[in-house]
Write a protein that holds these residues in place. Structure first.
Motif, PDB file in Angstrom:
ATOM      1  N   SER A 101      -5.784   2.969  -7.557  1.00 52.24           N
ATOM      2  CA  SER A 101      -5.258   4.255  -7.118  1.00 52.24           C
ATOM      3  C   SER A 101      -3.741   4.257  -7.080  1.00 52.24           C
ATOM      4  O   SER A 101      -3.118   3.399  -6.452  1.00 52.24           O
ATOM      5  N   TRP A 102      -3.136   5.238  -7.734  1.00 52.99           N
ATOM      6  CA  TRP A 102      -1.691   5.388  -7.743  1.00 52.99           C
ATOM      7  C   TRP A 102      -1.146   5.615  -6.344  1.00 52.99           C
ATOM      8  O   TRP A 102      -0.161   5.005  -5.943  1.00 52.99           O
ATOM      9  N   SER A 103      -1.792   6.471  -5.590  1.00 53.65           N
ATOM     10  CA  SER A 103      -1.316   6.779  -4.247  1.00 53.65           C
ATOM     11  C   SER A 103      -1.407   5.570  -3.329  1.00 53.65           C
ATOM     12  O   SER A 103      -0.571   5.403  -2.435  1.00 53.65           O
ATOM     13  N   MET A 104      -2.391   4.729  -3.530  1.00 48.55           N
ATOM     14  CA  MET A 104      -2.513   3.527  -2.715  1.00 48.55           C
ATOM     15  C   MET A 104      -1.372   2.556  -2.984  1.00 48.55           C
ATOM     16  O   MET A 104      -0.863   1.913  -2.069  1.00 48.55           O
ATOM     17  N   VAL A 105      -0.971   2.451  -4.232  1.00 43.81           N
ATOM     18  CA  VAL A 105       0.164   1.598  -4.569  1.00 43.81           C
ATOM     19  C   VAL A 105       1.444   2.140  -3.939  1.00 43.81           C
ATOM     20  O   VAL A 105       2.202   1.402  -3.306  1.00 43.81           O
ATOM     21  N   LEU A 106       1.686   3.412  -4.093  1.00 39.77           N
ATOM     22  CA  LEU A 106       2.900   4.010  -3.565  1.00 39.77           C
ATOM     23  C   LEU A 106       2.996   3.892  -2.045  1.00 39.77           C
ATOM     24  O   LEU A 106       4.087   3.710  -1.502  1.00 39.77           O
ATOM     25  N   SER A 107       1.882   3.987  -1.387  1.00 35.37           N
ATOM     26  CA  SER A 107       1.853   3.971   0.070  1.00 35.37           C
ATOM     27  C   SER A 107       1.773   2.580   0.670  1.00 35.37           C
ATOM     28  O   SER A 107       1.818   2.428   1.892  1.00 35.37           O
ATOM     29  N   GLY A 108       1.653   1.565  -0.170  1.00 38.14           N
ATOM     30  CA  GLY A 108       1.557   0.209   0.329  1.00 38.14           C
ATOM     31  C   GLY A 108       0.196  -0.147   0.876  1.00 38.14           C
ATOM     32  O   GLY A 108       0.060  -1.101   1.642  1.00 38.14           O
ATOM     33  N   ARG A 109      -0.798   0.603   0.479  1.00 40.36           N
ATOM     34  CA  ARG A 109      -2.168   0.349   0.921  1.00 40.36           C
ATOM     35  C   ARG A 109      -3.019  -0.214  -0.198  1.00 40.36           C
ATOM     36  O   ARG A 109      -4.233  -0.053  -0.209  1.00 40.36           O
ATOM     37  N   SER A 110      -2.390  -0.885  -1.115  1.00 37.21           N
ATOM     38  CA  SER A 110      -3.078  -1.473  -2.258  1.00 37.21           C
ATOM     39  C   SER A 110      -4.105  -2.507  -1.833  1.00 37.21           C
ATOM     40  O   SER A 110      -3.966  -3.151  -0.792  1.00 37.21           O
ATOM     41  N   GLU A 111      -5.064  -2.695  -2.676  1.00 35.44           N
ATOM     42  CA  GLU A 111      -6.122  -3.651  -2.382  1.00 35.44           C
ATOM     43  C   GLU A 111      -5.678  -5.089  -2.589  1.00 35.44           C
ATOM     44  O   GLU A 111      -6.088  -5.991  -1.857  1.00 35.44           O
ATOM     45  N   TYR A 112      -4.831  -5.317  -3.592  1.00 35.73           N
ATOM     46  CA  TYR A 112      -4.459  -6.678  -3.961  1.00 35.73           C
ATOM     47  C   TYR A 112      -2.966  -6.910  -3.821  1.00 35.73           C
ATOM     48  O   TYR A 112      -2.149  -6.066  -4.193  1.00 35.73           O
ATOM     49  N   TRP A 113      -2.629  -8.101  -3.309  1.00 28.71           N
ATOM     50  CA  TRP A 113      -1.240  -8.486  -3.077  1.00 28.71           C
ATOM     51  C   TRP A 113      -0.999  -9.926  -3.486  1.00 28.71           C
ATOM     52  O   TRP A 113      -1.872 -10.780  -3.348  1.00 28.71           O
ATOM     53  N   GLY A 114       0.191 -10.188  -3.977  1.00 29.50           N
ATOM     54  CA  GLY A 114       0.598 -11.542  -4.257  1.00 29.50           C
ATOM     55  C   GLY A 114       1.217 -12.193  -3.036  1.00 29.50           C
ATOM     56  O   GLY A 114       1.378 -11.568  -1.984  1.00 29.50           O
ATOM     57  N   GLN A 115       1.569 -13.455  -3.163  1.00 26.77           N
ATOM     58  CA  GLN A 115       2.126 -14.216  -2.053  1.00 26.77           C
ATOM     59  C   GLN A 115       3.593 -13.904  -1.791  1.00 26.77           C
ATOM     60  O   GLN A 115       4.095 -14.139  -0.690  1.00 26.77           O
ATOM     61  N   GLY A 116       4.275 -13.399  -2.777  1.00 23.49           N
ATOM     62  CA  GLY A 116       5.668 -13.053  -2.634  1.00 23.49           C
ATOM     63  C   GLY A 116       6.600 -14.119  -3.174  1.00 23.49           C
ATOM     64  O   GLY A 116       6.256 -15.296  -3.226  1.00 23.49           O
ATOM     65  N   THR A 117       7.779 -13.690  -3.573  1.00 23.59           N
ATOM     66  CA  THR A 117       8.816 -14.600  -4.029  1.00 23.59           C
ATOM     67  C   THR A 117      10.130 -14.225  -3.358  1.00 23.59           C
ATOM     68  O   THR A 117      10.463 -13.048  -3.238  1.00 23.59           O
ATOM     69  N   GLN A 118      10.858 -15.231  -2.914  1.00 17.90           N
ATOM     70  CA  GLN A 118      12.073 -15.002  -2.146  1.00 17.90           C
ATOM     71  C   GLN A 118      13.249 -14.699  -3.057  1.00 17.90           C
ATOM     72  O   GLN A 118      13.520 -15.432  -4.010  1.00 17.90           O
ATOM     73  N   VAL A 119      13.943 -13.634  -2.738  1.00 18.06           N
ATOM     74  CA  VAL A 119      15.194 -13.286  -3.399  1.00 18.06           C
ATOM     75  C   VAL A 119      16.294 -13.313  -2.358  1.00 18.06           C
ATOM     76  O   VAL A 119      16.212 -12.621  -1.342  1.00 18.06           O
ATOM     77  N   THR A 120      17.310 -14.102  -2.610  1.00 19.39           N
ATOM     78  CA  THR A 120      18.434 -14.195  -1.695  1.00 19.39           C
ATOM     79  C   THR A 120      19.715 -13.869  -2.444  1.00 19.39           C
ATOM     80  O   THR A 120      20.029 -14.501  -3.452  1.00 19.39           O
ATOM     81  N   VAL A 121      20.435 -12.892  -1.947  1.00 17.30           N
ATOM     82  CA  VAL A 121      21.686 -12.469  -2.565  1.00 17.30           C
ATOM     83  C   VAL A 121      22.822 -12.858  -1.630  1.00 17.30           C
ATOM     84  O   VAL A 121      22.909 -12.366  -0.510  1.00 17.30           O
ATOM     85  N   SER A 122      23.669 -13.721  -2.096  1.00 22.06           N
ATOM     86  CA  SER A 122      24.771 -14.207  -1.286  1.00 22.06           C
ATOM     87  C   SER A 122      25.969 -13.285  -1.418  1.00 22.06           C
ATOM     88  O   SER A 122      26.203 -12.670  -2.467  1.00 22.06           O
ATOM     89  N   SER A 123      26.729 -13.197  -0.356  1.00 22.33           N
ATOM     90  CA  SER A 123      27.925 -12.365  -0.348  1.00 22.33           C
ATOM     91  C   SER A 123      29.151 -13.126  -0.798  1.00 22.33           C
ATOM     92  O   SER A 123      30.167 -12.552  -1.155  1.00 22.33           O
TER      93      SER A 123
END
Length: 123
Positions: A101-123
């Protein structure tokens, strides 16, 4: 069952670029709308971008427009988030998500999620 694995995160200097990847396995990749969310420590999860099943539609959070580009390669079962002009405020864990569902993705209610990857932006 759908599994998503993000990669490509790391440390980058302000103004730099980074490309995140999300590899998808299980079921049929082309049947799912895909998206990216991010979450910084102590903050709520924030919508970043989304792309439709057939790549015909994309959506971006206002703060990411013009800097981030979402794309998908169905042959590789992978979506990407090309990030440029990065700022310290972009520092977060970026997660890939999938749902029929498109609306589920947009709303953050998706069924499936990954573990995530860290992005760090230094100043």
């Amino acid at each position: 069952q759908v599994q998503l694995v993000e990669s490509g995160g790391g440390l980058v200097q302000t103004g730099g670029s980074l490309r995140l990847s999300c590899a998808v396995s299980g079921r049929t990749f082309s049947s799912y709308h895909m998206g990216w969310f991010r979450q910084a420590p102590g903050k709520e999860r924030e919508f970043v971008a989304a792309i439709s099943k057939n790549s015909g539609t994309t959506d971006y959070a206002n703060s990411m427009k013009g800097r981030f580009t979402i794309s998908r390669d169905n042959a590789k079962n992978t979506i990407y988030l090309q990030m440029s002009s990065l700022k310290p405020e972009d520092t977060a864990v970026y997660s890939c998500t999938a749902d029929p569902s498109w609306s589920m993705v947009l709303s953050g209610r998706s069924e499936y999620w990954g573990q995530g990857t860290q992005v760090t932006v230094s100043s």
